[in-house]
Enzyme design. Sequence first.
Site, mmCIF file in Angstrom:
data_model
loop_
_atom_site.group_PDB
_atom_site.id
_atom_site.type_symbol
_atom_site.label_atom_id
_atom_site.label_comp_id
_atom_site.label_asym_id
_atom_site.label_seq_id
_atom_site.Cartn_x
_atom_site.Cartn_y
_atom_site.Cartn_z
ATOM 1 N N LYS A 244 -3.758 -9.409 -10.919
ATOM 2 C CA LYS A 244 -4.296 -9.451 -9.460
ATOM 3 C C LYS A 244 -5.109 -8.409 -9.227
ATOM 4 C CE LYS A 244 -2.231 -9.258 -4.851
ATOM 5 N NZ LYS A 244 -0.873 -9.330 -4.110
ATOM 6 N N ASP A 249 -5.586 -5.288 0.507
ATOM 7 C CA ASP A 249 -5.080 -6.267 1.166
ATOM 8 C C ASP A 249 -4.663 -6.165 2.818
ATOM 9 O OD1 ASP A 249 -3.481 -8.589 1.888
ATOM 10 O OD2 ASP A 249 -1.849 -7.952 0.512
ATOM 11 N N LYS A 256 -1.350 -7.459 8.199
ATOM 12 C CA LYS A 256 -0.100 -6.510 8.066
ATOM 13 C C LYS A 256 0.031 -5.429 9.247
ATOM 14 C CE LYS A 256 -0.376 -6.447 3.140
ATOM 15 N NZ LYS A 256 0.786 -6.978 2.776
ATOM 16 N N ASP A 268 -3.603 -2.772 -4.305
ATOM 17 C CA ASP A 268 -3.037 -4.224 -4.400
ATOM 18 C C ASP A 268 -3.763 -4.858 -5.768
ATOM 19 O OD1 ASP A 268 -1.281 -6.172 -3.554
ATOM 20 O OD2 ASP A 268 -2.625 -6.984 -2.347
ATOM 21 N N ASP A 327 -1.229 -13.600 4.057
ATOM 22 C CA ASP A 327 -0.933 -12.436 3.354
ATOM 23 C C ASP A 327 -0.209 -12.770 1.881
ATOM 24 O OD1 ASP A 327 -0.522 -9.490 2.786
ATOM 25 O OD2 ASP A 327 1.331 -9.490 4.256
ATOM 26 N N GLU A 329 -1.778 -13.975 -0.610
ATOM 27 C CA GLU A 329 -2.912 -14.012 -1.122
ATOM 28 C C GLU A 329 -2.998 -13.923 -2.579
ATOM 29 O OE1 GLU A 329 -2.076 -11.409 -0.144
ATOM 30 O OE2 GLU A 329 -2.884 -10.014 -1.745
ATOM 31 N N ARG A 331 -1.084 -14.817 -5.269
ATOM 32 C CA ARG A 331 -0.586 -16.226 -5.633
ATOM 33 C C ARG A 331 -1.893 -17.147 -5.642
ATOM 34 N NH1 ARG A 331 4.656 -17.110 -2.234
ATOM 35 N NH2 ARG A 331 4.278 -14.757 -2.320
HETATM 36 N N1 BES Z 1 0.291 -7.109 -1.681
HETATM 37 C C1 BES Z 1 1.350 -7.557 -0.973
HETATM 38 C C2 BES Z 1 2.631 -7.413 -1.673
HETATM 39 C C3 BES Z 1 3.132 -5.935 -1.598
HETATM 40 C C4 BES Z 1 4.159 -5.137 -1.015
HETATM 41 C C5 BES Z 1 2.724 -5.124 -2.837
HETATM 42 C C6 BES Z 1 4.306 -4.014 -0.889
HETATM 43 C C7 BES Z 1 3.036 -3.662 -3.006
HETATM 44 C C8 BES Z 1 3.990 -3.274 -1.889
HETATM 45 C C9 BES Z 1 1.268 -9.221 -0.892
HETATM 46 O O1 BES Z 1 0.079 -9.786 -1.070
HETATM 47 C C10 BES Z 1 2.193 -9.848 0.320
HETATM 48 O O2 BES Z 1 1.595 -9.366 1.116
HETATM 49 N N2 BES Z 1 3.028 -10.428 -0.022
HETATM 50 C C11 BES Z 1 3.840 -10.940 1.233
HETATM 51 C C12 BES Z 1 4.174 -12.343 0.727
HETATM 52 C C13 BES Z 1 4.847 -13.165 1.947
HETATM 53 C C14 BES Z 1 3.856 -13.365 3.064
HETATM 54 C C15 BES Z 1 5.227 -14.318 1.447
HETATM 55 C C16 BES Z 1 5.217 -10.284 1.197
HETATM 56 O O3 BES Z 1 6.099 -9.656 0.164
HETATM 57 O O4 BES Z 1 5.609 -9.642 2.196
HETATM 58 ZN ZN ZN Z 2 -1.560 -8.682 -1.916
HETATM 59 ZN ZN ZN Z 3 -0.825 -10.086 0.949
#
Ligand code: BES
Ligand code: ZN
Ligand code: ZN
Length: 478
Positions: A244, A249, A256, A268, A327, A329, A331
């Site tokens: 990734k 992000d 966020k 990220d 968010d 993104e 996947r």
């Molecule tokens: N980049 C984030 C995940 C992340 C969180 C990385 C904390 C490092 C530290 C990812 O893109 C994300 O925002 N995931 C969301 C998914 C949700 C919206 C289903 C998450 O985990 O909150």
């Molecule tokens: Zn992310």
């Molecule tokens: Zn994200």
Amino acid sequence: MTQLRFSSEINAHCNLYITEVEHLSWLSNQKLNDSSDLLKSAFENKLQYLSVQGGGKLNVFLLVKPNADSAKTKEAVRKAATSITEELNRLKIAEVKVFDKTKTSFLTEVLEGTLLSNYQFLKYHSKAAEMKNSLNTIFVDPQDISAERLDEIKCLIEGVFFARNLVNEPLSYLTAAKYSDELIEKSKESGIKIKVLGRKQITDLGMGGILAVNRGSFTPPRFNILEWKPKNASNANPIVLVGKGIVYDTGGLSLKPTANSMDFMKADMGGSAIVAGVMMAVAKNKLPLHVIALIPSTDNRPGNNAYVPGDVIKMYNGSTVEVLNTDAEGRMVLADALHYAKRYNPALVMDFATLTGAAARATAGQAISLMGTANQKLKNSLKKIGLQTHERLIEFPLWDEFGEMIKSDIADIKNIGGPGAGMITAGKFLEHFTDYPWLHFDAAGTAFSHHKRSYRGKNGTGYGVRLIYHFLKNIDLS
Ligand code: BES
Ligand code: ZN
Ligand code: ZN
């Protein structure tokens, strides 16, 4: 990087002896008899190390206390080497000669602890020269290690540092395009073949997931393809690593909350940094393996034309995804890369991503979350090497019931599950785009550290590079 060199000098200004309480007989050869009692009591007091100054010399003894669990002993040695490195820097020492006086050899762990903890990212400091650690050269005895092995350690640690540097770079430098430039430069150095697809080629291929995430961005996406294919490769079908590469992000329109979670979202692309670090280590060490890396890259922003919650996106593999949170993104971009991997008829595909907050919470940064359809033998080997390198894994199951949670009313799947098991529903989403033996590594908790964790340091950690390098080196695909 700290220099790592051979020297046969018996007695330098600063000596680091790796010692065990059972094997102190060598002390007399080195005229260190007078340290014997001090050493014994230091062992009794369970100290990590002992430093003895005198006659214009500094002798440091790293005290190895064998544990029934060899992985624990190794980690304790890396940590002791870290404490010693900090002490040498406090004392403004530039060079140290290491002698391994242990029975089974802990030189590798000492070099890992020393080199990894001496890492600094000073690029953006005006006073970088003043801030630089004093320790700059480690000498080792040719009797203790072969030139090949020393070189291997060096190249592997360079791979870890490459990953750390990439994670530490902010978006103000590391856009998707710049990321590709960095990959091209390092690939050239390492004998890796690299091809970079730009927006036009990504569009022509129909990589809808990558394009959707990129829509709110002001800069175009990239799809990086790296290949290490030595003549003596032992695998007929390649191993594909997918990473990734979200260079920043913001969450997109599902923005966020700025207070904390966005502050380190330059990290990220940490999953792809593992992939990049591993590729460089594999190539520089000339592992006889055919390995391909795929890195889809863009930032995720709420720009004018950004994709919105509720959108239905046609992915590269033809399936449709309802976006319910912009968010989620990672996947979206990984799905297209996982589909792309099919063209290689791979023996194994492993993807790496800072994918979910759920994985970070579940492991508190003490492990990478592992999921996947590859066989148990491969998973067992990974877990074992995870303990040995102290880059550990916790496995989560991909049960069908978790797949139910990403069913959509209006499309084939949706890009979020429910409130629980977020790392698993993300894994189920990715599984949808695979048809080969596959492993998924969610490194959300490990790629970046907010506080110092011994030799891993603060900020970009490179956690996973040593694990995957050793896994590939020992892989049995039969
Ligand atoms: N980049 C984030 C995940 C992340 C969180 C990385 C904390 C490092 C530290 C990812 O893109 C994300 O925002 N995931 C969301 C998914 C949700 C919206 C289903 C998450 O985990 O909150
Ligand atoms: Zn992310
Ligand atoms: Zn994200």
